[in-house]
Design a protein around this motif. Structure first.
Motif: not given
Length: 156
Positions: A29-32, A54-57, A61-65
């Protein structure tokens, strides 16, 4: 300081509920990974609420915050609940992970110089490499900036 192309430093940190998160949990996954100075302060609240909104968006895109500060689990729990945050806040009271990413340094507030957490964000790709770094972050609108950069990297 960690730079784009570098392997992201691993970590094992507790969230606001005491659950341990490892960077390796997010492989694929992408990680922010965003570092912020202090729970429930004006800039940090704006930034956290921006990522909440913005978490849903980002997830599409396959990212977690993941938010990280030197505050403890209890402080994170209060902050998380007060603003209905929908992503983990990781506690790093020893600042070891913060320092490994280079997000610790000299700060100046009202003429007083001290060391603390620098507001920085690292976008980590699904292979665990740093894809983008924001060294000086303005809390307002930063989550949107991250989402746009992620979209650009995915299209490239």
């Amino acid at each position: 300081m960690v730079h784009p192309g570098d392997p992201a430093p691993s970590f094992s940190l507790p969230d606001q509920n005491g659950k341990i998160h490892h960077l390796s949990d997010y492989k694929g996954k992408w990680v922010v990974l965003y570092f912020y100075p202090k729970d429930d302060t004006p800039g940090c609240t704006k930034e956290a609420c921006s990522f909440r909104d913005e978490r849903g968006r980002l997830e599409e895109m396959g990212a977690v915050v993941l938010g990280v500060s030197a505050d403890d689990v209890e402080s994170h729990g209060k902050f998380h609940g007060k603003y209905g945050l929908n992503f983990p806040l990781l506690a790093d009271p020893t600042a070891q992970t913060i320092q490994r990413y280079g997000a610790w340094g000299k700060k100046n507030t009202f003429g007083r110089e001290y060391e603390g957490v620098l507001r920085q964000t690292f976008l980590i790709d699904p292979q665990g490499r740093v894809a983008k770094v924001w060294e000086k972050v303005s809390p307002e609108g930063h989550a949107l900036e991250v989402a746009e950069a992620l979209g650009g990297l995915q299209r490239a």
